[in-house]
Write an enzyme that holds these catalytic residues in place. Structure first.
Site, PDB file in Angstrom:
ATOM      1  CG  HIS A 109      -2.054   0.877   1.283  1.00 58.86           C
ATOM      2  ND1 HIS A 109      -2.465   1.634   0.229  1.00 58.86           N
ATOM      3  CD2 HIS A 109      -2.878   1.218   2.328  1.00 58.86           C
ATOM      4  CE1 HIS A 109      -3.484   2.402   0.594  1.00 58.86           C
ATOM      5  NE2 HIS A 109      -3.749   2.172   1.873  1.00 58.86           N
ATOM      6  CG  HIS A 157      -4.277   0.757  -8.060  1.00 59.05           C
ATOM      7  ND1 HIS A 157      -5.613   0.697  -7.778  1.00 59.05           N
ATOM      8  CD2 HIS A 157      -3.714   1.610  -7.171  1.00 59.05           C
ATOM      9  CE1 HIS A 157      -5.854   1.504  -6.759  1.00 59.05           C
ATOM     10  NE2 HIS A 157      -4.722   2.061  -6.358  1.00 59.05           N
ATOM     11  CG  ASP A 200       3.033   4.701  -3.700  1.00 58.15           C
ATOM     12  OD1 ASP A 200       2.974   5.873  -3.327  1.00 58.15           O
ATOM     13  OD2 ASP A 200       2.428   3.765  -3.157  1.00 58.15           O
TER      14      ASP A 200
END
Ligand code: ACO
Length: 434
Positions: free
Chosen positions: A268, A307, A363
């Protein structure tokens, strides 16, 4: 309009049931009437990791993962990132509408005047080892705020909730900055009320002996944009933790600490730190094909890729790439960017990634910007937690207002042994089997 029902035939009993369909869903509880016999508990759904279960109704964030769309309260993320400040977006997420000029002034004032943390909380931070991970310090310190504000347990009072929400949004950067100063052994810097949200955060991080810290405006705005991009993302792992813990009516400090704990994991929010470690491990562009082979062989994951919801380019990753260019004009180019771009290019052409619809997520590039701005990789997930606090709290407030919600409590399929008994002659403290 077609008949909005689903007909299910139970082949065990040959009975048929008609279930209403609303908003593209059936209610799991409607399945309970489907029984093999009168003693049967009734049918349940089995959905490990919530791959296909809506756990709430929410009016905050909309994602279309196939089209790569992200909107807060209806506004596309691209427009908000270009034309709003983080505190405006925070207000929008929390209240449903953008603030008027007067509301924005009051909101900024409110957040600014709640940034200080109690001195005992500051001393609490001193108990951590010098090399403690900042996320561990953040999670524990946010939980410790619960002891400072005992009235926060009154979670059913909307006005009380508002006050705790402001406190948390205001104090998060202060705690984050103090975890960083602690790891360096530097004195803590008090908030400066003359500065904006991100400029003040930078002040608390980096001010040394100078009388007034002046944040670079390009970097302060870049951080503001990154905060906007991270502010909410509907029912992700940490938000689900926030709602699950909040559903027991735990106070918001403890629920936020639980959400931050969920965020810390490498699958995460912890992924941004891992992307940097991965780029360092790869070392140079010519070693990328070898690394990709390791990924395809299932030995490692390509961090910052993939994702649960986006099966297209993460719209946040696109804005981050643009923000990176602005930052690098001030800081100089982070050499890891070239590696990341090459990695992305190779991955996006490779059948393994194409077939699985794996694209860069938020990210993949954020860490490269953070590092260029002077942040240690250990701080990256903390930088994610600051803005996501807005999303967590807004989802928590929505949960508290939702008459349909109860304590979150999933069911299970029991796979353990059937009833059995201890051997005759078993006595206290003596092993049953020699
Ligand atoms: N690298 C290599 N293969 C991957 C990756 C990856 N990053 N992500 C998924 N895959 C593969 C899986 O191995 C699986 O392959 P298979 O069908 O051959 O078994 C397939 O793609 C589907 O992946 P799942 O793990 O089933 O997808 P899920 O939705 O459960 O996981 C997750 C999503 C956790 C984000 C995953 O893509 C991942 O681990 N990515 C790397 C970590 C990361 O960047 N996390 C940040 C996410 S964004 C955020 O939380 C802010």
């Amino acid at each position: 309009m077609h008949n909005q029902t689903l007909t299910i035939t139970d082949n065990r009993t040959e009975k048929s049931y008609s279930l209403p369909i609303q908003d593209g869903t059936i209610r799991a509880m409607d399945l309970r009437q489907i029984k093999e016999n009168a003693d049967d508990f009734g049918l349940m759904t089995y959905d490990p990791a919530f791959m296909n279960t809506a756990s709430c109704r929410s009016g905050i964030t909309y994602i279309d993962g196939d089209k790569g769309i992200l909107r807060y309260r209806g506004y596309p993320i691209e427009e908000l990132a270009e034309k709003c400040t983080f505190l405006e977006v925070a207000y929008l997420i929390l209240n449903g509408e953008l603030p008027t000029a007067a509301q924005l002034k009051d909101w900024i004032q409110l957040v600014t005047y709640h940034t200080m943390i109690h001195e005992t909380t500051k001393h609490f931070l001193e108990g951590f080892r010098y090399n403690a991970h900042p996320m561990g310090m953040l999670v524990s310190t946010v939980a410790a705020l619960s002891t400072v504000y005992p009235e926060a347990t009154n979670v059913l009072d909307p006005e009380n909730r508002k006050l705790q929400i402001v406190r948390l949004i205001a104090k998060m950067p202060t705690i984050a900055a103090y975890t960083y100063r602690h790891s360096l052994g530097f004195p803590y810097i008090y908030p400066d009320n003359e500065l904006g949200y991100t400029a003040n955060f930078m002040n608390m991080l980096w001010k040394m002996a100078e009388p007034k810290y002046a944040a670079n405006p390009v970097l302060a705005r870049a951080l503001d944009i990154l905060f906007i991009l991270h502010a909410d993302h509907e029912q992700n792992c940490s938000t689900n933790a926030m709602r699950a813990v909040g559903s027991s009516q735990a106070d918001p400090y403890l629920s936020t600490a639980a959400a931050a704990a969920a965020l810390s994991g490498p699958l995460h929010g912890g992924a941004n730190e891992q992307v940097l470690r991965m780029l360092d491990q790869i070392g140079s562009k010519d070693r990328i094909p070898e690394y990709i082979e390791h990924v395809k062989a299932g030995k490692v994951k390509l961090m910052g890729f993939g994702h649960r919801v986006y099966k297209n380019y993460d719209p946040r990753a696109r804005i981050i790439k643009w923000t990176a260019e602005q930052v690098f004009q001030v800081t100089g180019r982070n050499p890891r960017l070239d590696m990341a771009l090459e990695l992305e290019k190779i991955a996006l052409e490779d059948e393994y990634f194409v077939k699985r619809k794996l694209y860069p997520n938020v990210d993949f590039y954020s860490g490269i910007i953070y590092q260029a701005m002077g942040f240690d990789p250990k701080m990256f997930t903390v930088l994610f937690a600051i803005p996501r606090t807005v999303g967590w709290l807004s989802q928590w407030d929505e949960l508290m207002r939702d008459a349909e919600q109860k304590i979150a409590r999933p069911r299970q399929i029991f796979t353990g042994p059937a009833e059995r008994h201890l051997p005759a002659g078993k006595t206290l403290g003596v092993a049953a089997v020699a």
